[in-house]
Structure formats: C-alpha cells, structure tokens
Write a protein that holds these residues in place. Structure first.
Motif, PDB file in Angstrom:
ATOM      1  N   VAL A 157      -0.152  -9.013  15.629  1.00  0.00           N
ATOM      2  CA  VAL A 157       1.218  -8.292  15.824  1.00  0.00           C
ATOM      3  C   VAL A 157       0.981  -6.616  15.703  1.00  0.00           C
ATOM      4  CG1 VAL A 157       3.504  -8.000  14.899  1.00  0.00           C
ATOM      5  CG2 VAL A 157       2.287 -10.241  14.544  1.00  0.00           C
ATOM      6  N   GLY A 158       0.859  -6.114  16.711  1.00  0.00           N
ATOM      7  CA  GLY A 158       0.618  -4.708  16.800  1.00  0.00           C
ATOM      8  C   GLY A 158      -1.028  -4.554  16.308  1.00  0.00           C
ATOM      9  N   ASN A 159      -1.447  -3.646  15.569  1.00  0.00           N
ATOM     10  CA  ASN A 159      -2.831  -3.704  15.082  1.00  0.00           C
ATOM     11  C   ASN A 159      -3.150  -4.684  14.146  1.00  0.00           C
ATOM     12  OD1 ASN A 159      -3.131  -1.087  16.584  1.00  0.00           O
ATOM     13  ND2 ASN A 159      -2.476  -0.092  14.984  1.00  0.00           N
ATOM     14  N   LEU A 165      10.001 -16.871  16.423  1.00  0.00           N
ATOM     15  CA  LEU A 165      11.343 -16.035  16.370  1.00  0.00           C
ATOM     16  C   LEU A 165      11.201 -14.694  16.810  1.00  0.00           C
ATOM     17  CD1 LEU A 165      12.939 -17.589  13.288  1.00  0.00           C
ATOM     18  CD2 LEU A 165      13.382 -18.259  15.584  1.00  0.00           C
ATOM     19  N   LEU A 166      10.106 -13.855  16.320  1.00  0.00           N
ATOM     20  CA  LEU A 166       9.915 -12.532  16.338  1.00  0.00           C
ATOM     21  C   LEU A 166       8.504 -11.975  16.076  1.00  0.00           C
ATOM     22  CD1 LEU A 166      11.523  -9.771  16.191  1.00  0.00           C
ATOM     23  CD2 LEU A 166      11.466  -9.919  13.762  1.00  0.00           C
ATOM     24  N   LYS A 167       8.076 -11.001  16.846  1.00  0.00           N
ATOM     25  CA  LYS A 167       6.895 -10.281  16.590  1.00  0.00           C
ATOM     26  C   LYS A 167       7.391  -8.717  16.830  1.00  0.00           C
ATOM     27  CE  LYS A 167       3.025 -13.198  17.729  1.00  0.00           C
ATOM     28  NZ  LYS A 167       1.794 -13.489  18.687  1.00  0.00           N
ATOM     29  N   ASP A 168       7.263  -8.012  15.795  1.00  0.00           N
ATOM     30  CA  ASP A 168       7.533  -6.540  15.789  1.00  0.00           C
ATOM     31  C   ASP A 168       6.250  -5.751  15.687  1.00  0.00           C
ATOM     32  OD1 ASP A 168       8.268  -4.101  15.144  1.00  0.00           O
ATOM     33  OD2 ASP A 168       9.952  -4.354  14.131  1.00  0.00           O
ATOM     34  N   ALA A 169       5.540  -5.200  16.693  1.00  0.00           N
ATOM     35  CA  ALA A 169       4.446  -4.894  16.575  1.00  0.00           C
ATOM     36  C   ALA A 169       4.447  -3.585  15.752  1.00  0.00           C
ATOM     37  CB  ALA A 169       3.738  -4.387  18.040  1.00  0.00           C
ATOM     38  N   THR A 170       5.677  -2.670  15.678  1.00  0.00           N
ATOM     39  CA  THR A 170       5.447  -1.286  15.205  1.00  0.00           C
ATOM     40  C   THR A 170       5.666  -1.507  13.504  1.00  0.00           C
ATOM     41  OG1 THR A 170       6.862  -0.351  16.627  1.00  0.00           O
ATOM     42  CG2 THR A 170       6.952   0.679  14.598  1.00  0.00           C
ATOM     43  N   GLU A 205       4.549  -4.394  12.129  1.00  0.00           N
ATOM     44  CA  GLU A 205       3.335  -5.468  11.887  1.00  0.00           C
ATOM     45  C   GLU A 205       4.267  -6.687  11.146  1.00  0.00           C
ATOM     46  OE1 GLU A 205      -0.087  -2.622  11.223  1.00  0.00           O
ATOM     47  OE2 GLU A 205       0.469  -3.872   9.500  1.00  0.00           O
ATOM     48  N   PHE A 206       5.537  -7.115  11.713  1.00  0.00           N
ATOM     49  CA  PHE A 206       6.038  -8.226  11.279  1.00  0.00           C
ATOM     50  C   PHE A 206       5.993  -9.331  12.114  1.00  0.00           C
ATOM     51  CE2 PHE A 206      10.328 -10.259  10.350  1.00  0.00           C
ATOM     52  CZ  PHE A 206       9.883 -10.796   9.012  1.00  0.00           C
ATOM     53  N   ALA A 207       6.007 -10.534  11.915  1.00  0.00           N
ATOM     54  CA  ALA A 207       6.426 -11.741  12.457  1.00  0.00           C
ATOM     55  C   ALA A 207       6.972 -12.919  11.870  1.00  0.00           C
ATOM     56  CB  ALA A 207       4.871 -12.360  12.876  1.00  0.00           C
ATOM     57  N   PHE A 215       6.864 -16.145   7.637  1.00  0.00           N
ATOM     58  CA  PHE A 215       6.814 -14.679   8.048  1.00  0.00           C
ATOM     59  C   PHE A 215       5.490 -14.144   7.736  1.00  0.00           C
ATOM     60  CE2 PHE A 215       7.573 -14.631   3.566  1.00  0.00           C
ATOM     61  CZ  PHE A 215       7.226 -13.262   3.135  1.00  0.00           C
ATOM     62  N   GLY A 216       5.204 -13.087   8.304  1.00  0.00           N
ATOM     63  CA  GLY A 216       4.076 -12.162   7.872  1.00  0.00           C
ATOM     64  C   GLY A 216       4.596 -10.714   8.047  1.00  0.00           C
ATOM     65  N   LYS A 217       3.815  -9.850   7.060  1.00  0.00           N
ATOM     66  CA  LYS A 217       4.187  -8.431   7.183  1.00  0.00           C
ATOM     67  C   LYS A 217       2.900  -7.947   6.654  1.00  0.00           C
ATOM     68  CE  LYS A 217       6.618  -4.465   7.053  1.00  0.00           C
ATOM     69  NZ  LYS A 217       5.630  -3.785   7.115  1.00  0.00           N
ATOM     70  N   GLY A 218       2.350  -6.915   7.779  1.00  0.00           N
ATOM     71  CA  GLY A 218       1.271  -5.961   7.275  1.00  0.00           C
ATOM     72  C   GLY A 218       1.946  -4.628   6.966  1.00  0.00           C
ATOM     73  N   PHE A 219       1.279  -4.024   6.137  1.00  0.00           N
ATOM     74  CA  PHE A 219       1.657  -2.553   5.694  1.00  0.00           C
ATOM     75  C   PHE A 219       1.168  -1.385   6.296  1.00  0.00           C
ATOM     76  CE2 PHE A 219       1.904  -5.585   1.657  1.00  0.00           C
ATOM     77  CZ  PHE A 219       3.366  -5.457   1.834  1.00  0.00           C
ATOM     78  N   GLY A 220       0.646  -1.688   7.412  1.00  0.00           N
ATOM     79  CA  GLY A 220       0.046  -0.541   8.441  1.00  0.00           C
ATOM     80  C   GLY A 220       1.179   0.558   8.689  1.00  0.00           C
TER      81      GLY A 220
END
Length: 323
Positions: A29-31, A115-120, A122-124, A155-160
C-alpha cells in the motif's frame, strides 16, 4: 485417511487453475509492505501459500495437554479485489495419563474482499467471511460437530505519512482484526460416560480480536534512511502480535472470560518468500500452560508463478476498456 485425500485434492485443484489476468498481489500500500502475519491475517487479498505453519504449546485444560499443530493455507485471488482461501490443520495432543490422539481439525475457508487501499496514508482494509466446516475434522482433537461462521474486518496502517521530523518512527505499522464467531448450533449434546444421561452444552458466540505492532527494516532503508546495515538486517520485521477471544453471547457454560496470547517474534522477508518465528505467551492460565512457539514458511505465489497461479483468475482491469 479419506479427509487427508480430500484436503490434498482441494489444494491440488485450486493450484492447478490457470488464471486469465494479472495484478500485483502482495499486501503493498503505497511504500508500505505488510508481511503475512502468523496469527492475525494481514489486510490484503493475495496469491500466497503458507506451508508449513508449525506450533507447539500447552493447552489451558486441566491437566494441560501438549499440542502440536501443523497447518497449511492456500489463498487465491479470483479478481483483483476478491479472493478465497482454504486451510487445514493436523493436531496431536499428548495429555498426561491418557493416550496420545491426533487428527485433522475442521476444514476452514475464507471469502475475502478488498475494501480499501489508500497509498498516501498507507492504509488498507479488507472484509472476510471465515467458515469452519463442522464434522470435517476429528472430534478426538476438539473439532466441533457444527459449522462456525465468522464475519471479520481487517485493517493495516503504516506511519510513513508522519512528518519527516519523526524519522525512524515512520517505519512502524499496525494491523488489526475484529470478528464475531457464530456457531451453527446453539448447543451440543453429549452422553455422560458415567450415567449415560444426555448432557447439553451451550455453544457461545465469541468476539475474536487482535492485531500486531511491527517495525519494518525494509521500509526504514527504502523510505526513511539507509543506515548501511547488512542485507540480512534490512530484511527483518520485528513484530508483536496479540490475539484474543471473548465469549459475548450464549455464555451460560463458557462464561465471559477473555483468553488469548501475545506473540513477540521476527519475520525475514525474502524475494519470493518469508520466514517467521514467534513465541506464544498465554495471557492467563485458561489460555495455556506455558510459553510455546510458532514458525511459518510463507510463499509469494505472484513472484514464484507470475504467469499462472500468481495472477487473478479474472482480470477486472480490462473490463470496460476498448480494444
């Protein structure tokens, strides 16, 4: 033996299908790359194979039994957003003073939708309908005689997306899942071995919840700062997972006590596979007798077989496009 051949046949049938389309399958998801976690599912539909996953621990029974589980799971994308998975677990139980028993647990399947992938950010997010099929496993190892259906949100969330000033903190990520297990039968009737009288036990509805906190060394190198560390270190993801079960309905016999484990460990990310190992730390006596261990080999089928089983069966990206 019949159940063993059934499981082998299902896996062979699904892996022999030749897909029609192509898309990137990893949980990227994004980077951010979310590795496949060992206890709580990652939040992406993918083409992958976990084989084997091996765990050893003591159960929360009294007296505690030493349980060995060996499992495999195959996941396949039907479209870019929709996928299915099938998994099976062989268990061996050694209880003091009793004969050793072994057999398969119930067959498990999951129907998953991205349902969702938000590259900006880093949320899925992914929805999954998990089904454990009753009477497909051995009652001697605890397989239920009824089917259990569990709607689940992951869900998954990166902090980039944090400010650059926080530096290395941007390599952190979290994942989580929340499911509601609904048994197909409200109670199970058994026969008392001493009196011969029938006994009914209530089957609870259970809230299944958990997640992970992970630190991605690959992300640190590629998106934050290259510290010049050895390649083997740059491929590691230290992780702490946690999984819990809380009975919330039909709890006359089960009670409402939460059980679960905390699982600290590490994942090594290869080019076409990953290897992970974690400790199994029970949160209370009902959750287990001592610290156990779980290990997994996970294969990225989209990298290993990019032109066949590593692609979705239906290429939805081509739908609606002109010739």
């Amino acid at each position: 033996m019949g159940r063993l051949w059934l499981r082998a046949g299902l896996l062979a049938l699904m892996t022999s299908l030749v897909p029609l389309g192509s898309a990137f399958a990893h949980c990227v998801v994004g980077n951010r790359f979310f590795p496949a976690t060992l206890n709580v599912d990652d939040p992406c539909v993918a083409d992958e194979l976990s084989l084997p996953t091996i765990s050893s621990f003591k159960t929360g029974d009294d007296p505690a039994a030493r349980e060995l589980d060996i499992s495999g799971e195959f996941s396949k994308r039907i479209t870019d957003r929709f996928g299915v998975s099938v998994g099976s677990t062989w268990s061996q139980l050694r209880t003091p003073g009793s004969p050793t028993v072994s057999g398969f647990q119930n067959l498990e399947t999951a129907f998953q939708y991205q349902l969702l992938k938000d590259a900006t950010h880093e949320f899925a997010m992914m929805a999954s309908l998990d089904i454990e099929w009753g009477r497909t496993g051995a009652s001697s190892v605890g397989a239920d005689p009824f089917t259990t259906t569990t709607p689940t949100l992951l869900f998954g969330k990166g902090f980039g997306d944090l400010p650059a000033e926080v530096g290395w903190l941007r390599a952190f990520a979290v994942t989580g899942g929340l499911g509601y297990a609904i048994p197909g039968s409200s109670s199970t009737t058994s026969t008392d071995p001493d009196t011969g009288d029938p006994t009914a036990t209530q089957n609870p509805r259970v809230l299944q919840w958990g997640g992970s906190l992970q630190y991605s060394m690959p992300y640190l190198k590629s998106a934050v700062v290259d510290l010049g560390l050895p390649d083997v270190v740059n491929r590691l993801v230290p992780i702490v997972e946690a999984q819990f079960s809380t009975p919330v309905g039909n709890t006359i016999d089960s009670g409402t006590k939460t059980t679960g484990t905390v699982n600290p460990g590490i994942i090594y990310i290869g080019d076409k596979y990953q290897v992970g190992v974690e400790a199994i730390v029970p949160i209370n006596r009902d959750s287990g007798g001592n610290i156990g261990v779980i290990g997994q080999v996970h294969l990225y089928l989209d990298d290993i077989f990019p032109n066949t089983i590593g692609r979705p069966l239906i290429d939805t990206s081509a739908i609606g496009k002109g010739n």
